[in-house]
Design a protein around this motif. Structure first.
Motif, PDB file in Angstrom:
ATOM      1  N   UNK A 103       0.842  -1.195   0.000  1.00  0.00           N
ATOM      2  CA  UNK A 103       0.000   0.000   0.000  1.00  0.00           C
ATOM      3  C   UNK A 103       0.881   1.252   0.000  1.00  0.00           C
ATOM      4  N   UNK A 104       1.880   1.256   0.881  1.00  0.00           N
ATOM      5  CA  UNK A 104       2.802   2.393   0.942  1.00  0.00           C
ATOM      6  C   UNK A 104       3.498   2.587  -0.399  1.00  0.00           C
ATOM      7  N   UNK A 105       3.934   1.488  -0.974  1.00  0.00           N
ATOM      8  CA  UNK A 105       4.643   1.524  -2.243  1.00  0.00           C
ATOM      9  C   UNK A 105       3.778   2.146  -3.348  1.00  0.00           C
ATOM     10  N   UNK A 106       2.531   1.725  -3.397  1.00  0.00           N
ATOM     11  CA  UNK A 106       1.618   2.247  -4.420  1.00  0.00           C
ATOM     12  C   UNK A 106       1.400   3.746  -4.217  1.00  0.00           C
ATOM     13  N   UNK A 107       1.177   4.167  -2.969  1.00  0.00           N
ATOM     14  CA  UNK A 107       0.937   5.587  -2.703  1.00  0.00           C
ATOM     15  C   UNK A 107       2.191   6.418  -2.966  1.00  0.00           C
ATOM     16  N   UNK A 108       3.356   5.852  -2.703  1.00  0.00           N
ATOM     17  CA  UNK A 108       4.599   6.583  -2.964  1.00  0.00           C
ATOM     18  C   UNK A 108       4.812   6.784  -4.466  1.00  0.00           C
ATOM     19  N   UNK A 145      10.779   4.648  -5.301  1.00  0.00           N
ATOM     20  CA  UNK A 145       9.627   3.857  -5.770  1.00  0.00           C
ATOM     21  C   UNK A 145       9.972   2.703  -6.686  1.00  0.00           C
ATOM     22  N   UNK A 146      11.205   2.189  -6.602  1.00  0.00           N
ATOM     23  CA  UNK A 146      11.592   1.138  -7.549  1.00  0.00           C
ATOM     24  C   UNK A 146      11.477  -0.284  -6.996  1.00  0.00           C
ATOM     25  N   UNK A 147      11.198  -0.408  -5.702  1.00  0.00           N
ATOM     26  CA  UNK A 147      11.181  -1.748  -5.100  1.00  0.00           C
ATOM     27  C   UNK A 147       9.882  -2.475  -5.441  1.00  0.00           C
ATOM     28  N   UNK A 148      10.001  -3.768  -5.705  1.00  0.00           N
ATOM     29  CA  UNK A 148       8.806  -4.598  -5.858  1.00  0.00           C
ATOM     30  C   UNK A 148       8.606  -5.363  -4.555  1.00  0.00           C
TER      31      UNK A 148
END
Lengths: 292, 188
Positions: free
Chosen positions: A86-91, A114-117
């Protein structure tokens, strides 16, 4: 193949057997895990119940640490998986969140681009390695073992990146390819109660009862989970269920990595088998030279 | 207190619409898929569908003082099934946050206590330290029932599933800086 590993807090305590078996199975599958150094708690469902942006920021610290390492970030706890995703998507998608969180990270000399999967280990085992490559490594087929794979919620909801949010199949396919008999278990993606088992046990216990009944009615000998909270809830409250409903449940619940390890021929100790609250001895000893 | 409450009444709707994709709440068609999908709706004072309706009518107390939002187990069934794409689980989180902020939550519910302890523990150690978390929680909410949990705790301990020492992460100071930055900005 190398991955950055985010164990999460439960794996240092009640879900220690999950951590032990994760490391053993990954080693056996030549899957390299580099633990994210000095990771912090993801915040789970609680932090975001008090603070929103702070919750994203502490979670983003882990993403920033993982980004430095370069590889995909693997977690085995669905709550961590959902929060980090969720954090990743919002970032990536929400400019205002990205801006404030990035400023906060910068105070600690960190940055996140924002490059981490963010991935779950189950996804990696089934989709990156694949059943074809796992099967030659199997030394102990699970023939005749009747299992109920239990997914719970957050491994596929809300993000559903690698499995269906309504009717997940990844564990079903994995273990049936290893010989196990996957029983009909329609409640496999229903909720175990999560934290409510701690805060509202009298109500939560009804959810556990319905899961145990469903597994037992369908003749499962073993419940297999991919979530630390589901696992402890299913094991730890069986006595309470039995007292309340005058039932006689005694169904072991183990982590999917433990059962996969059995099939890979790993010794019990390496998989932390024997550390359950409801013993899996009767069910699993047949694979370790015992009688059925 | 009254002043903050009035302020909340004024901004109640806007607060919710301000979270990521919160505006979608305006598109609720009251179909009840959320309530039908919810594993705990039978335990709630008002079902999720009713809460949305009460929320849109600005019924502050009904929404925040009922046990509904605190009975949400974050299973996300409503979120994935909502035909209007409303992220109801995230809205429940925002309602929890408003309830805590304005002290408008059901007084006897244990979940707000748990959330608070969780945050304090994380802020202190950088990790959630299950043993500390649960000990504090039971002491605060059901001290007389703590003995009931001793057998389970002991069994977990003998199985090596309880960590006694709580490591504080090395980057705790950094973590605190991150938290303080956001809190100071007043956007927590």
């Amino acid at each position: 193949m190398r991955y950055s590993y985010y164990p999460g807090c439960s794996l240092e305590a009640t879900a220690k057997p999950y951590d032990v078996s994760v490391r053993a199975v990954c080693q056996a599958l030549d899957l390299g895990l580099d633990e994210v150094e000095d990771w912090n708690c993801c915040g789970a469902t609680s932090y975001i119940s008090i603070r929103e942006l702070t919750a994203f920021a502490i979670s983003a610290r882990n993403l920033a640490l993982a980004e430095k390492m370069g590889n995909d970030l693997v977690t085995v706890c669905p709550a961590c998986y959902t929060v980090l995703n969720k954090t990743n998507i919002y970032m990536r998608e929400k400019e205002d969140i990205k801006k404030t969180v990035s400023e906060a990270l910068a105070v600690a000399n960190l940055k996140y681009d924002g490059t981490v999967k963010v991935r779950h280990l189950l996804d990696i085992i089934v989709n990156d390695i694949g059943l074809e490559k796992i099967n030659p490594k199997i030394s102990q087929r699970l023939d005749g073992l009747k299992i109920a794979p239990y997914y719970g919620c957050q491994i596929s909801r809300p993000h559903g990146t690698f499995d269906d949010p309504e009717f997940p199949m990844t564990m079903d396919n994995l273990f049936s390819s290893l010989g196990a008999e996957v029983v009909n278990f329609p409640l496999k993606a229903k909720c175990c109660g999560g934290m409510l088992m701690t805060t509202e046990p009298e109500e939560g216990v009804n959810l556990i009862k319905s899961l145990l009944s469903c597994a037992q009615d369908n003749k499962a000998e073993l419940i297999v989970t991919a979530c630390p909270l589901c696992e402890i809830n299913l094991e730890a409250y069986q006595k309470k269920v039995n007292r309340k409903f005058k039932t006689d449940f005694s169904i072991p619940a183990i982590y999917f990595t433990q059962l996969l390890g059995v099939a890979l021929g790993l010794p019990k100790e390496k998989l932390a088998i024997g550390r359950e609250l409801v013993s899996s001895e009767k069910v699993l000893d047949r694979f370790y030279g015992g009688k059925r | 207190m009254i002043k903050t409450r009035e302020k909340l009444q004024e901004t109640f709707l806007e607060d919710i619409y301000s979270i990521p994709d919160g505006e979608k709440l305006k598109t609720c068609i009251q179909c009840g898929t959320c309530s039908a999908s919810c594993p705990t709706s039978h335990l709630m004072d008002y079902t999720p569908r009713q809460i949305i309706s009460a929320f849109r009518a600005g019924m502050l107390d009904r929404v925040l003082k009922s046990n509904t939002v605190w009975m949400c187990a974050s299973c996300y069934y409503c979120t994935v099934r909502c035909p209007s794409g409303i992220k109801l689980t995230d809205i429940m989180y925002e309602l929890k946050r408003l309830g805590i902020k304005y002290h408008l939550y059901p007084p006897k519910n244990a979940s707000p206590v748990m959330a608070r302890i969780f945050v304090d523990t994380l802020n202190q150690f950088g990790r959630s330290a299950e043993t500390v978390l649960l000990s504090l929680f039971f002491l605060k909410t059901k001290p007389f029932k703590i003995l009931n949990y001793v057998p389970m705790g002991w069994k977990l301990f003998t199985k090596g599933r309880i960590s006694i020492s709580n490591k504080t992460i090395k980057g705790k100071d950094d973590l605190v800086k991150i938290i303080e930055y956001i809190e100071k900005k007043g956007v927590a």
